[in-house]
Motif scaffolding. Structure first.
Motif, PDB file in Angstrom:
ATOM      1  N   LEU A  97       0.533   3.914   9.578  1.00  0.00           N
ATOM      2  CA  LEU A  97       0.590   4.764   8.379  1.00  0.00           C
ATOM      3  C   LEU A  97      -0.533   4.414   7.405  1.00  0.00           C
ATOM      4  N   ARG A  98      -0.808   3.139   7.233  1.00  0.00           N
ATOM      5  CA  ARG A  98      -1.916   2.743   6.358  1.00  0.00           C
ATOM      6  C   ARG A  98      -3.219   3.389   6.816  1.00  0.00           C
ATOM      7  N   ALA A  99      -3.474   3.330   8.120  1.00  0.00           N
ATOM      8  CA  ALA A  99      -4.709   3.902   8.658  1.00  0.00           C
ATOM      9  C   ALA A  99      -4.736   5.409   8.460  1.00  0.00           C
ATOM     10  N   ALA A 100      -3.618   6.086   8.709  1.00  0.00           N
ATOM     11  CA  ALA A 100      -3.570   7.542   8.601  1.00  0.00           C
ATOM     12  C   ALA A 100      -3.778   8.013   7.167  1.00  0.00           C
ATOM     13  N   LEU A 101      -3.237   7.269   6.210  1.00  0.00           N
ATOM     14  CA  LEU A 101      -3.293   7.697   4.807  1.00  0.00           C
ATOM     15  C   LEU A 101      -4.591   7.264   4.117  1.00  0.00           C
TER      16      LEU A 101
ATOM     17  N   VAL B  56      -0.640  10.976  -0.622  1.00  0.00           N
ATOM     18  CA  VAL B  56      -1.532  10.143  -1.425  1.00  0.00           C
ATOM     19  C   VAL B  56      -1.508  10.558  -2.892  1.00  0.00           C
ATOM     20  N   ASP B  57      -1.605  11.846  -3.162  1.00  0.00           N
ATOM     21  CA  ASP B  57      -1.673  12.356  -4.535  1.00  0.00           C
ATOM     22  C   ASP B  57      -0.506  13.307  -4.767  1.00  0.00           C
TER      23      ASP B  57
ATOM     24  N   VAL C 201       0.830  -1.207   0.000  1.00  0.00           N
ATOM     25  CA  VAL C 201       0.000   0.000   0.000  1.00  0.00           C
ATOM     26  C   VAL C 201       0.864   1.257   0.000  1.00  0.00           C
ATOM     27  N   LEU C 202       1.825   1.307   0.885  1.00  0.00           N
ATOM     28  CA  LEU C 202       2.631   2.515   1.060  1.00  0.00           C
ATOM     29  C   LEU C 202       3.516   2.806  -0.147  1.00  0.00           C
ATOM     30  N   ARG C 203       3.889   1.779  -0.920  1.00  0.00           N
ATOM     31  CA  ARG C 203       4.728   2.035  -2.090  1.00  0.00           C
ATOM     32  C   ARG C 203       3.990   2.845  -3.154  1.00  0.00           C
ATOM     33  N   ASN C 204       2.654   2.928  -3.026  1.00  0.00           N
ATOM     34  CA  ASN C 204       1.868   3.724  -3.975  1.00  0.00           C
ATOM     35  C   ASN C 204       1.730   5.184  -3.546  1.00  0.00           C
ATOM     36  N   MET C 205       2.268   5.529  -2.387  1.00  0.00           N
ATOM     37  CA  MET C 205       2.252   6.907  -1.916  1.00  0.00           C
ATOM     38  C   MET C 205       3.479   7.637  -2.466  1.00  0.00           C
TER      39      MET C 205
ATOM     40  N   LEU D 108       0.088  15.287  -7.095  1.00  0.00           N
ATOM     41  CA  LEU D 108      -0.311  16.551  -7.716  1.00  0.00           C
ATOM     42  C   LEU D 108      -1.112  17.443  -6.789  1.00  0.00           C
ATOM     43  N   ASP D 109      -1.563  16.910  -5.681  1.00  0.00           N
ATOM     44  CA  ASP D 109      -2.441  17.681  -4.792  1.00  0.00           C
ATOM     45  C   ASP D 109      -1.777  17.850  -3.426  1.00  0.00           C
ATOM     46  N   GLY D 110      -1.278  19.063  -3.179  1.00  0.00           N
ATOM     47  CA  GLY D 110      -0.601  19.340  -1.928  1.00  0.00           C
ATOM     48  C   GLY D 110      -1.502  19.290  -0.716  1.00  0.00           C
ATOM     49  N   THR D 111      -2.817  19.218  -0.927  1.00  0.00           N
ATOM     50  CA  THR D 111      -3.753  19.139   0.204  1.00  0.00           C
ATOM     51  C   THR D 111      -4.224  17.712   0.465  1.00  0.00           C
ATOM     52  N   SER D 112      -3.740  16.756  -0.340  1.00  0.00           N
ATOM     53  CA  SER D 112      -4.177  15.373  -0.142  1.00  0.00           C
ATOM     54  C   SER D 112      -3.561  14.818   1.144  1.00  0.00           C
ATOM     55  N   ARG D 113      -4.105  13.704   1.639  1.00  0.00           N
ATOM     56  CA  ARG D 113      -3.643  13.127   2.892  1.00  0.00           C
ATOM     57  C   ARG D 113      -2.141  12.820   2.828  1.00  0.00           C
ATOM     58  N   GLN D 114      -1.441  13.172   3.891  1.00  0.00           N
ATOM     59  CA  GLN D 114       0.000  12.939   3.922  1.00  0.00           C
ATOM     60  C   GLN D 114       0.495  12.846   5.355  1.00  0.00           C
ATOM     61  N   VAL D 115       1.623  12.177   5.500  1.00  0.00           N
ATOM     62  CA  VAL D 115       2.236  12.008   6.828  1.00  0.00           C
ATOM     63  C   VAL D 115       3.730  12.257   6.717  1.00  0.00           C
ATOM     64  N   LEU D 116       4.328  12.647   7.837  1.00  0.00           N
ATOM     65  CA  LEU D 116       5.775  12.722   7.977  1.00  0.00           C
ATOM     66  C   LEU D 116       6.212  11.606   8.913  1.00  0.00           C
ATOM     67  N   VAL D 117       7.289  10.925   8.554  1.00  0.00           N
ATOM     68  CA  VAL D 117       7.796   9.813   9.360  1.00  0.00           C
ATOM     69  C   VAL D 117       9.278  10.036   9.629  1.00  0.00           C
ATOM     70  N   ALA D 118       9.659  10.023  10.905  1.00  0.00           N
ATOM     71  CA  ALA D 118      11.067  10.145  11.296  1.00  0.00           C
ATOM     72  C   ALA D 118      11.458   8.941  12.135  1.00  0.00           C
ATOM     73  N   GLU D 119      12.592   8.342  11.795  1.00  0.00           N
ATOM     74  CA  GLU D 119      13.062   7.174  12.535  1.00  0.00           C
ATOM     75  C   GLU D 119      13.915   7.631  13.713  1.00  0.00           C
TER      76      GLU D 119
END
Length: 219
Positions: free
Chosen positions: A212-216, A168-169, A151-155, A171-182
């Protein structure tokens, strides 16, 4: 070169720059291009389908139109007609379907661009680019873990201040997105971008993919 530009673009020169010329042309045609009031010679317009950039040629009268997203720049057509250009930009910004845009504005060449979107090329190419750049070496382990998920490889991935951004998209800066830091091998931090009072949340590494799947995929 400046003399040549003035002779090729007398309307742009008279208006005081490309930005003012586009705003005037759009006003005459009763459309809205979204050109910022402060834009003068450099015109880049934010839309729900990427940033549109307009670049005048120097050797002939031709306004080149391109779409920009992180890491990509497609030229989608060019015309010497400023009025036709602003109408096309306004239609793009309004969300007119790609097939209607191609039919209504003959100078647009959208087949390659639309095909790339349908094949997911921008996203897969971006993953490859990030994982082959030494600049992002510190994020390689996290990137590999995220891309391994079906799933995440399509983000669409980017790197922001050392954190991986999944969108998620592209082209769309307002589409669902997350930041991940290790943080270390046991924990990560995740921020859901664009939600009210967004903040970093600690997530155990073993729970990261499901989180991440749930958030996106939230509506």
């Amino acid at each position: 070169m400046e003399t040549n530009r003035k002779s090729l673009y007398p309307d742009v020169t008279a208006a005081g720059g490309l930005g003012p010329a586009m705003r005037e042309a759009a006003q005459l045609r009763g459309c809205d291009t979204g050109v910022a009031p402060w834009a003068v010679d450099v015109v880049v317009i934010q839309t729900a389908r990427g940033f549109l950039a307009v670049d005048p040629e120097t050797e002939e009268r031709l306004f080149r139109l391109s779409v920009r997203i992180p890491g990509f720049d497609w030229e989608i057509g060019s015309t010497g007609d400023l009025g036709l250009l602003v109408e096309a930009v306004a239609a793009w910004r309004d969300g007119t379907p790609f097939d209607e845009l191609a039919e209504g504005f003959g100078f647009l060449e959208l087949d390659a661009f639309v095909g790339a979107l349908e094949r997911g090329d921008p996203t897969s190419s971006q993953w490859t680019e990030l994982l082959s750049s030494d600049f992002n070496r510190n994020q390689w382990n996290l990137l590999r873990r995220l891309r391994a998920d079906e799933v995440l490889r399509n983000m669409f991935p980017t790197i922001t201040h050392g954190a991986v951004r999944l969108q998620v998209d592209p082209l769309d800066g307002t589409s669902r997105q997350v930041l991940v830091a290790e943080l270390d091998g046991e924990r990560c931090e995740v921020m859901r971008v664009g939600v009210p009072e967004a903040t970093w949340v600690g997530v155990p590494t073993g729970d990261l993919i499901a989180y991440l799947r749930a958030a996106l995929n939230e509506e």
